[in-house]
Enzyme design. Structure first.
Site, PDB file in Angstrom:
ATOM      1  N   LYS A   1       2.320   2.204  -5.038  1.00 16.22           N
ATOM      2  CA  LYS A   1       3.031   1.723  -6.236  1.00 16.22           C
ATOM      3  C   LYS A   1       2.211   1.949  -7.497  1.00 16.22           C
ATOM      4  O   LYS A   1       2.745   2.333  -8.525  1.00 16.22           O
ATOM      5  CB  LYS A   1       3.328   0.216  -6.124  1.00 16.22           C
ATOM      6  CG  LYS A   1       4.244  -0.158  -4.994  1.00 16.22           C
ATOM      7  CD  LYS A   1       4.380  -1.664  -4.888  1.00 16.22           C
ATOM      8  CE  LYS A   1       3.127  -2.372  -4.445  1.00 16.22           C
ATOM      9  NZ  LYS A   1       2.713  -2.094  -3.063  1.00 16.22           N
TER      10      LYS A   1
ATOM     11  N   GLY B   1      -4.384  -4.130  -4.349  1.00 16.32           N
ATOM     12  CA  GLY B   1      -5.436  -3.212  -4.742  1.00 16.32           C
ATOM     13  C   GLY B   1      -4.846  -1.862  -5.065  1.00 16.32           C
ATOM     14  O   GLY B   1      -4.111  -1.304  -4.265  1.00 16.32           O
ATOM     15  N   HIS B   2      -5.096  -1.378  -6.247  1.00 18.04           N
ATOM     16  CA  HIS B   2      -4.590  -0.069  -6.637  1.00 18.04           C
ATOM     17  C   HIS B   2      -5.761   0.862  -6.802  1.00 18.04           C
ATOM     18  O   HIS B   2      -6.697   0.539  -7.506  1.00 18.04           O
ATOM     19  CB  HIS B   2      -3.908  -0.125  -8.009  1.00 18.04           C
ATOM     20  CG  HIS B   2      -2.654  -0.910  -8.009  1.00 18.04           C
ATOM     21  ND1 HIS B   2      -1.761  -0.869  -6.980  1.00 18.04           N
ATOM     22  CD2 HIS B   2      -2.143  -1.752  -8.925  1.00 18.04           C
ATOM     23  CE1 HIS B   2      -0.736  -1.647  -7.264  1.00 18.04           C
ATOM     24  NE2 HIS B   2      -0.950  -2.209  -8.436  1.00 18.04           N
TER      25      HIS B   2
ATOM     26  N   GLN C   1       2.130  -5.924  -3.077  1.00 20.60           N
ATOM     27  CA  GLN C   1       2.478  -5.971  -1.644  1.00 20.60           C
ATOM     28  C   GLN C   1       3.816  -5.250  -1.410  1.00 20.60           C
ATOM     29  O   GLN C   1       4.159  -4.371  -2.173  1.00 20.60           O
ATOM     30  CB  GLN C   1       2.527  -7.410  -1.117  1.00 20.60           C
ATOM     31  CG  GLN C   1       1.156  -8.100  -1.063  1.00 20.60           C
ATOM     32  CD  GLN C   1       0.724  -8.697  -2.378  1.00 20.60           C
ATOM     33  OE1 GLN C   1       1.475  -9.423  -3.006  1.00 20.60           O
ATOM     34  NE2 GLN C   1      -0.482  -8.411  -2.801  1.00 20.60           N
TER      35      GLN C   1
ATOM     36  N   ASP D   1       0.807  -1.228   0.000  1.00 19.10           N
ATOM     37  CA  ASP D   1       0.000   0.000   0.000  1.00 19.10           C
ATOM     38  C   ASP D   1       0.836   1.272   0.000  1.00 19.10           C
ATOM     39  O   ASP D   1       0.414   2.302   0.521  1.00 19.10           O
ATOM     40  CB  ASP D   1      -0.959   0.027   1.212  1.00 19.10           C
ATOM     41  CG  ASP D   1      -1.817  -1.211   1.265  1.00 19.10           C
ATOM     42  OD1 ASP D   1      -2.372  -1.563   0.215  1.00 19.10           O
ATOM     43  OD2 ASP D   1      -1.911  -1.828   2.334  1.00 19.10           O
TER      44      ASP D   1
HETATM   45  P1  IMP Z   1      -2.639 -12.712   1.860  1.00 13.97           P
HETATM   46  O1  IMP Z   1      -1.721 -12.150   0.849  1.00 13.97           O
HETATM   47  O2  IMP Z   1      -4.100 -12.467   1.555  1.00 13.97           O
HETATM   48  O3  IMP Z   1      -2.354 -14.159   2.156  1.00 13.97           O
HETATM   49  O4  IMP Z   1      -2.396 -11.941   3.246  1.00 13.97           O
HETATM   50  C1  IMP Z   1      -1.193 -12.080   3.969  1.00 13.97           C
HETATM   51  C2  IMP Z   1      -0.777 -10.768   4.612  1.00 13.97           C
HETATM   52  O5  IMP Z   1      -0.393  -9.848   3.605  1.00 13.97           O
HETATM   53  C3  IMP Z   1      -1.885 -10.068   5.405  1.00 13.97           C
HETATM   54  O6  IMP Z   1      -1.285  -9.371   6.485  1.00 13.97           O
HETATM   55  C4  IMP Z   1      -2.449  -9.068   4.409  1.00 13.97           C
HETATM   56  O7  IMP Z   1      -3.059  -7.962   5.051  1.00 13.97           O
HETATM   57  C5  IMP Z   1      -1.176  -8.650   3.688  1.00 13.97           C
HETATM   58  N1  IMP Z   1      -1.418  -8.180   2.326  1.00 13.97           N
HETATM   59  C6  IMP Z   1      -1.686  -8.921   1.232  1.00 13.97           C
HETATM   60  N2  IMP Z   1      -1.818  -8.145   0.148  1.00 13.97           N
HETATM   61  C7  IMP Z   1      -1.624  -6.888   0.549  1.00 13.97           C
HETATM   62  C8  IMP Z   1      -1.595  -5.631  -0.133  1.00 13.97           C
HETATM   63  O8  IMP Z   1      -1.758  -5.516  -1.354  1.00 13.97           O
HETATM   64  N3  IMP Z   1      -1.356  -4.536   0.633  1.00 13.97           N
HETATM   65  C9  IMP Z   1      -1.121  -4.626   1.969  1.00 13.97           C
HETATM   66  N4  IMP Z   1      -1.121  -5.770   2.645  1.00 13.97           N
HETATM   67  C10 IMP Z   1      -1.367  -6.900   1.940  1.00 13.97           C
HETATM   68 MG    MG Z   2      -2.815  -1.851  -1.905  1.00 13.42          MG
END
Ligand code: IMP
Ligand code: MG
Length: 431
Positions: A16, A40-41, A225, A13
């Site tokens: 990017k 998510g963008h 991420q 977040d």
């Molecule tokens: P997962 O990727 O859904 O398995 O989540 C694993 C961890 O990564 C959790 O703490 C999520 O909140 C975090 N996470 C996954 N994708 C994002 C992202 O795009 N932005 C911020 N945190 C993320």
């Molecule tokens: Mg995001």
């Protein structure tokens, strides 16, 4: 023509998508190489908001190609929905703009159900995943029982794979106390239909990119991420299930390491984290609340309030190391407008000992207390500024301090959500 990787230098977040969107003007192809629709963008162009989770942000630029590499886990329901939405808004006029790897793994209904059921069963010990089935899909990939995009295109093969996988998935779900609603025939029918919808985009991405490079095209790799969520280099086990660092850019699309010329890390001017896990510079006070409110720190994917805190220079130094950062871009500088003082964590106190580098043991990180350096804030608003020299002196001092602490130059600053609200001191594509 240079090829540039953009990665998150914090916990995701970082903004990017906005920087990728801007740099896309100078690239020919945007490539996603890991993650899935856990990302998510939120993009704002001319005041209009578009939220994308799977398709690279570059899709908003007519004529630019967007590629989803083999390292991505793709939910075809989301892919089809995003295509439909973009088209309904008059975007993505040319289907040749999008390509997805035949080898990308597919998020199936059981992956989502297992992700959610496990988190529910874990209670306090949960990871706080996005519930999109990301982890279970990568597990099946590594366990060599995954479903790939190519399997969607062959209904008989898809049916065989679903039949093989479902009994164990049902068993696991029952064990977790979930009541699985997984109808074999319905899944095969629906996913074969998705296969027909995505067939025109499915291709050998490695070969496609190889040819693009030969033709002199330049690539922009879009990380999802952030570094601290990397499955190897992040705060394990509170991480996502893929390698988010720059080195994975080429693995996730089928190119060699020499395909990368420049690595740009993105960081907010402060820090945020969604989900569980260590976060030394977290602020659970009024200042944290203020950052969340002014920065609108709520997840683009899950809507969850993000945890907020001061900038962590150890995390940034670490990101510089494990990604090999050539430069940093600092986003949301405007959120710090009007803070009397701004702080940067420059060391940790762990059990009475001072650490100047990120500890490699996340359990130590859990006990780390930040040692802050305090800098004077700036009272001016920066949102309307478009050149580096116009920035308030104290804002420039803050950025300069980030450069000193990370030993990485800051080449860009974002001062608002819109595409235009960005100051680029150096363009990685035009050096
Ligand atoms: P997962 O990727 O859904 O398995 O989540 C694993 C961890 O990564 C959790 O703490 C999520 O909140 C975090 N996470 C996954 N994708 C994002 C992202 O795009 N932005 C911020 N945190 C993320
Ligand atoms: Mg995001």
């Amino acid at each position: 023509m240079p090829n540039v990787v953009v990665v998150g230098a914090q916990w995701g977040d970082e903004g990017k998508g906005k920087i990728v969107d801007l740099l896309t003007m100078d690239a020919d192809v945007v490539v996603r190489f890991q993650g899935g629709n856990n990302a998510g963008h939120t993009l704002v162009v001319g005041g209009e908001k578009t939220v994308l989770h799977l398709i690279p942000a570059g899709i908003l630029h007519p004529g630019k190609a967007c590629v989803i590499g083999n390292g991505v886990v793709a939910d075809p329901a989301v892919l089809v929905m995003e295509i439909d939405r973009l088209k309904a808004k008059g975007g993505m006029k040319d289907d040749g703009q999008l390509a997805i790897s035949l080898d990308a793994h597919v998020i199936m209904p059981w992956h989502k159900a297992i992700d959610i059921a496990r988190e529910q069963a874990a209670g306090q010990g949960k990871i706080g995943t996005t519930g999109r089935g990301i982890g279970p899909t990568y597990e099946d990939k590594v366990a060599r029982r995954g479903v790939r995009v190519r399997d969607l295109l062959d209904e008989a093969r898809l049916a065989r794979k679903v039949k093989e996988r479902l009994p164990a998935a049902r068993e696991e779900l029952k064990r977790l106390g979930a009541t699985p609603d997984l109808d074999e025939a319905a899944i095969v029918k629906q996913y074969a239909e998705y296969g027909r919808r995505v067939a025109r985009y499915a291709t050998d991405v490695s070969l496609w990119l190889h040819r693009a490079l030969k033709a002199g095209k330049s690539l922009l790799f879009e990380g999802a991420q952030g570094t601290m969520l990397d499955v190897d280099h992040g705060t394990y086990p509170f991480v996502t299930s893929s390698n988010t660092v720059a080195g994975n850019a080429v693995i996730g699309c089928g190119l060699g390491p020499r395909a990368v010329d420049y690595v740009l890390g993105i960081s907010k001017a402060y820090s945020t984290r969604v989900g569980s896990g260590p976060y030394p510079s977290e602020l659970s006070d009024e200042t944290g609340e203020r950052l969340r409110k002014i920065g609108n720190e709520f997840g683009a994917t899950t809507g969850r309030p993000r945890r907020t805190g001061w900038l962590d220079a150890l995390a940034l130094r670490y990101a510089a190391r494990v990604n090999g950062l050539d430069a940093l871009a600092i986003t949301k500088l405007d959120v710090l407008d009007g803070f009397e003082k701004v702080k940067i964590a420059v060391a940790y106190d762990v059990d009475g000992k001072r650490l100047d580098e990120m500890p490699s043991d996340p359990e130590q990180l859990e006990r780390a207390k930040p040692v802050y350096e305090e800098l004077p804030g700036w009272s001016e608003k920066v949102g309307h500024l478009r050149t580096w020299d116009d920035l308030p002196k104290l804002a420039r001092s803050y950025l300069k301090r980030i450069e000193e602490l990370t030993e990485v130059k800051v080449i860009g600053v974002s001062v608002g959500a819109d595409r235009g609200e960005t100051i680029l001191r150096e363009n990685p594509f035009r050096r």
